[in-house]
Motif scaffolding. Structure first.
Motif, PDB file in Angstrom:
ATOM      1  N   LYS A   6      -7.780   0.360  -9.325  1.00  0.00           N
ATOM      2  CA  LYS A   6      -7.672  -0.848  -8.516  1.00  0.00           C
ATOM      3  C   LYS A   6      -6.480  -0.787  -7.571  1.00  0.00           C
ATOM      4  O   LYS A   6      -6.472  -1.445  -6.529  1.00  0.00           O
ATOM      5  CB  LYS A   6      -7.525  -2.082  -9.415  1.00  0.00           C
ATOM      6  CG  LYS A   6      -8.731  -2.368 -10.299  1.00  0.00           C
ATOM      7  CD  LYS A   6      -8.567  -3.669 -11.051  1.00  0.00           C
ATOM      8  CE  LYS A   6      -8.595  -4.861 -10.114  1.00  0.00           C
ATOM      9  NZ  LYS A   6      -8.594  -6.146 -10.852  1.00  0.00           N
ATOM     10  N   HIS A   7      -5.472  -0.007  -7.947  1.00  0.00           N
ATOM     11  CA  HIS A   7      -4.241   0.109  -7.154  1.00  0.00           C
ATOM     12  C   HIS A   7      -3.945   1.595  -6.938  1.00  0.00           C
ATOM     13  O   HIS A   7      -3.046   2.157  -7.573  1.00  0.00           O
ATOM     14  CB  HIS A   7      -3.076  -0.570  -7.864  1.00  0.00           C
ATOM     15  CG  HIS A   7      -3.288  -2.027  -8.114  1.00  0.00           C
ATOM     16  ND1 HIS A   7      -3.116  -2.989  -7.138  1.00  0.00           N
ATOM     17  CD2 HIS A   7      -3.683  -2.699  -9.234  1.00  0.00           C
ATOM     18  CE1 HIS A   7      -3.373  -4.182  -7.646  1.00  0.00           C
ATOM     19  NE2 HIS A   7      -3.722  -4.036  -8.913  1.00  0.00           N
ATOM     20  N   PRO A   8      -4.689   2.239  -6.043  1.00  0.00           N
ATOM     21  CA  PRO A   8      -4.545   3.693  -5.873  1.00  0.00           C
ATOM     22  C   PRO A   8      -3.196   4.130  -5.331  1.00  0.00           C
ATOM     23  O   PRO A   8      -2.868   5.324  -5.404  1.00  0.00           O
ATOM     24  CB  PRO A   8      -5.680   4.042  -4.894  1.00  0.00           C
ATOM     25  CG  PRO A   8      -6.015   2.757  -4.205  1.00  0.00           C
ATOM     26  CD  PRO A   8      -5.764   1.678  -5.199  1.00  0.00           C
ATOM     27  N   GLU A  54       0.809  -1.217   0.000  1.00  0.00           N
ATOM     28  CA  GLU A  54       0.000   0.000   0.000  1.00  0.00           C
ATOM     29  C   GLU A  54       0.839   1.263   0.000  1.00  0.00           C
ATOM     30  O   GLU A  54       0.293   2.364  -0.047  1.00  0.00           O
ATOM     31  CB  GLU A  54      -0.937   0.000   1.216  1.00  0.00           C
ATOM     32  CG  GLU A  54      -1.930  -1.159   1.210  1.00  0.00           C
ATOM     33  CD  GLU A  54      -2.860  -1.134   2.413  1.00  0.00           C
ATOM     34  OE1 GLU A  54      -2.691  -0.237   3.269  1.00  0.00           O
ATOM     35  OE2 GLU A  54      -3.745  -1.997   2.496  1.00  0.00           O
ATOM     36  N   GLU A  55       2.151   1.112   0.053  1.00  0.00           N
ATOM     37  CA  GLU A  55       3.028   2.277   0.014  1.00  0.00           C
ATOM     38  C   GLU A  55       3.030   2.869  -1.396  1.00  0.00           C
ATOM     39  O   GLU A  55       2.858   2.153  -2.386  1.00  0.00           O
ATOM     40  CB  GLU A  55       4.453   1.894   0.417  1.00  0.00           C
ATOM     41  CG  GLU A  55       4.601   1.459   1.873  1.00  0.00           C
ATOM     42  CD  GLU A  55       4.244   2.573   2.821  1.00  0.00           C
ATOM     43  OE1 GLU A  55       4.687   3.734   2.593  1.00  0.00           O
ATOM     44  OE2 GLU A  55       3.494   2.311   3.791  1.00  0.00           O
ATOM     45  N   PRO A  56       3.220   4.189  -1.509  1.00  0.00           N
ATOM     46  CA  PRO A  56       3.232   4.815  -2.840  1.00  0.00           C
ATOM     47  C   PRO A  56       4.304   4.222  -3.759  1.00  0.00           C
ATOM     48  O   PRO A  56       5.441   3.992  -3.328  1.00  0.00           O
ATOM     49  CB  PRO A  56       3.508   6.287  -2.536  1.00  0.00           C
ATOM     50  CG  PRO A  56       3.061   6.470  -1.127  1.00  0.00           C
ATOM     51  CD  PRO A  56       3.374   5.180  -0.426  1.00  0.00           C
ATOM     52  N   ILE A  57       3.923   3.958  -4.985  1.00  0.00           N
ATOM     53  CA  ILE A  57       4.838   3.433  -5.998  1.00  0.00           C
ATOM     54  C   ILE A  57       4.689   4.276  -7.251  1.00  0.00           C
ATOM     55  O   ILE A  57       3.566   4.565  -7.672  1.00  0.00           O
ATOM     56  CB  ILE A  57       4.531   1.958  -6.333  1.00  0.00           C
ATOM     57  CG1 ILE A  57       4.655   1.079  -5.085  1.00  0.00           C
ATOM     58  CG2 ILE A  57       5.466   1.447  -7.430  1.00  0.00           C
ATOM     59  CD1 ILE A  57       4.190  -0.350  -5.310  1.00  0.00           C
ATOM     60  N   GLU A  58       5.797   4.647  -7.839  1.00  0.00           N
ATOM     61  CA  GLU A  58       5.770   5.420  -9.084  1.00  0.00           C
ATOM     62  C   GLU A  58       6.347   4.585 -10.217  1.00  0.00           C
ATOM     63  O   GLU A  58       7.447   4.053 -10.097  1.00  0.00           O
ATOM     64  CB  GLU A  58       6.556   6.732  -8.929  1.00  0.00           C
ATOM     65  CG  GLU A  58       5.942   7.698  -7.927  1.00  0.00           C
ATOM     66  CD  GLU A  58       6.673   9.025  -7.870  1.00  0.00           C
ATOM     67  OE1 GLU A  58       7.665   9.174  -8.627  1.00  0.00           O
ATOM     68  OE2 GLU A  58       6.260   9.898  -7.092  1.00  0.00           O
TER      69      GLU A  58
END
Length: 451
Positions: free
Chosen positions: A83-85, A56-60
């Motif tokens: 689906k993957h905010p 759930e950690e931010p991914i770029e």
């Protein structure tokens, strides 16, 4: 109100034309050096461990493609990130006519994309610039039709069609025969032809009625659709795909192929194509077919939206006929064949996007955009009775039959120009023979592959 996907659908004709042009130019990438530090480490190419949990950690992520596919890529990204905010995907687009050439340098840069469209797959795998996907395929349980999976694989000798998996397609183009329903009724064609014999009867009836039997703009190479339709039937899927995949010993210069091209030569002599086919481009050919000049128009899904807009319900679409009337083979290449560059530092998240491409949501996005979907499963919804519905039904039949065949003009970097020149000679009053045409094409093929 016009939705983003409706806008995307209207761009399908342009995107399809762009796709074919970029595929034909793909081999130039083989001449493009990867740049400094282009080859990745073995662990980057084949990670020791993978995960389907992206947390759930931010991914770029960064996605790289040709500009002509911007709208459909953005629609896919919007559906995936819903689906993957926690995932943000930025895009980078190069002009379509240079994306294939630029890809090796982009992948070798200090800041490569995480998801990239790959056209010259064998060459870029040979550069050590892509990640093997087999571990994720097993972890996610990907079930991909064998005909599609062959387009994603490259073996240790750089031959496509077998070996490790490196890509997953966003969707596919599909080819077949458009036909004018009013003309079909006028010439006594009760149902679209399912055999070559039935097709020839319909062509003769159209000619007798004073109608052009087959519309083709061969200034831009459209005769190749008819040529390959008959080559597919004569040689079969495996032989044609082996040739395009550059399998050792593959040849198209055979007596069976000469018979197939000979049929096209006979049709030229019988006046089944426009007399000015070599002076007509694909745009003009589409317009002339839409105005009622011809019974058939061999082309692909990229023309469906324009034809339906101009012809309404007077146009239909079917897969090419075959000798036995039961086998289904048609040219069908990936829209974007997406890979994970070896130097990506977010491979699990990128693999989640590739996994998404065969989901119901992604398949619907591609169908709404006028393309055929990736993978297999329940058919996405289409407007009942629409031309897109006919195209999608035909593609579903093609996948079920495992009948997707690669475009022969994409076998090597320069082969498209040779096919064009030779088919123009064939269409121009028999200025070459079927045997000489195939010998010329095979000679160029062998020259480019150093055989």
């Amino acid at each position: 109100m016009t939705t983003p996907l409706a806008k995307t659908r209207r761009r399908t004709a342009r995107a399809g034309a762009v796709l074919l042009a970029s595929l034909a130019a793909a081999g130039a990438a083989a001449c493009s050096p990867p740049g400094e530090g282009g080859r990745a480490t073995q662990d980057q190419v084949a990670p020791a461990s993978v995960s389907t949990d992206i947390g759930e950690e931010p991914i770029e992520l960064t996605l790289y493609d040709g500009a002509g596919l911007k709208a459909v890529d953005e629609a896919l990204i919007e559906a995936f990130t819903a689906k993957h905010p926690n995932v943000t995907i930025t895009t980078r687009f190069d002009p379509d006519d240079v994306q294939a050439q630029n890809a090796p340098r982009v992948l070798a840069s200090d800041d490569p994309p995480d998801i990239a469209r790959i056209i010259a797959l064998g060459d870029i795998v040979g550069n050590g610039q892509l990640t093997k996907l087999d571990a994720w395929a097993q972890a996610y349980g990907w079930e991909i039709p064998e005909g599609q999976l062959a387009m994603y694989r490259v073996d240790d000798n750089g031959v496509r069609g077998a070996g490790a998996q490196y890509t997953v397609a966003s969707g596919f183009v599909v080819t077949g025969l458009y036909y004018n329903k009013e003309i079909a009724e006028r010439v006594g064609m009760g149902e679209p032809p399912t055999t070559i014999v039935e097709l020839e009867e319909d062509l003769a009836a159209a000619k007798q009625a004073g109608v052009v039997p087959i519309m083709a703009g061969n200034q831009t190479g459209q005769l190749i659709f008819t040529v390959q339709m008959l080559l597919n039937d004569a040689l079969g899927q495996q032989a044609l795909n082996d040739w395009v995949f550059n399998a050792p010993g593959a040849t198209i210069d055979t007596s069976e192929a000469a018979d197939a091209v000979g049929t096209v030569a006979n049709w030229v002599e019988a006046g089944y194509f426009p007399a000015d086919t070599n002076g007509t481009d694909s745009t003009a050919a589409l317009g002339r077919f839409a105005r009622g000049e011809a019974l058939f128009y061999p082309s692909g899904n990229w023309d469906a939206a324009a034809l339906e807009e101009q012809m309404g319900d007077n146009v239909g679409f079917v897969l090419p006929p075959s000798s036995d009337g039961t086998s289904s083979l048609a040219m069908s290449d990936p829209v974007s064949n997406f890979a994970i560059p070896a130097k990506s530092d977010a491979k699990d998240a990128a693999a989640a996007f590739l996994d998404f491409l065969t989901s119901e949501e992604a398949r619907q996005v591609m169908v709404d955009a006028g393309f055929a979907p990736s993978g297999e499963g329940d058919a996405p919804t289409t407007e009942p009775g629409s031309l897109n519905a006919e195209v999608q039904a035909a593609f579903a039949d093609l996948v079920e039959a495992d009948g997707q065949v690669q475009f022969v003009q994409n076998a090597t970097s320069g082969i498209n120009a040779t096919w064009l020149a030779q088919t123009q000679l064939l269409a121009g009053g028999g200025r070459t023979s079927p045997a000489d045409l195939l010998t010329a094409v095979q000679a160029k093929y062998d020259e480019e592959l150093g055989r």
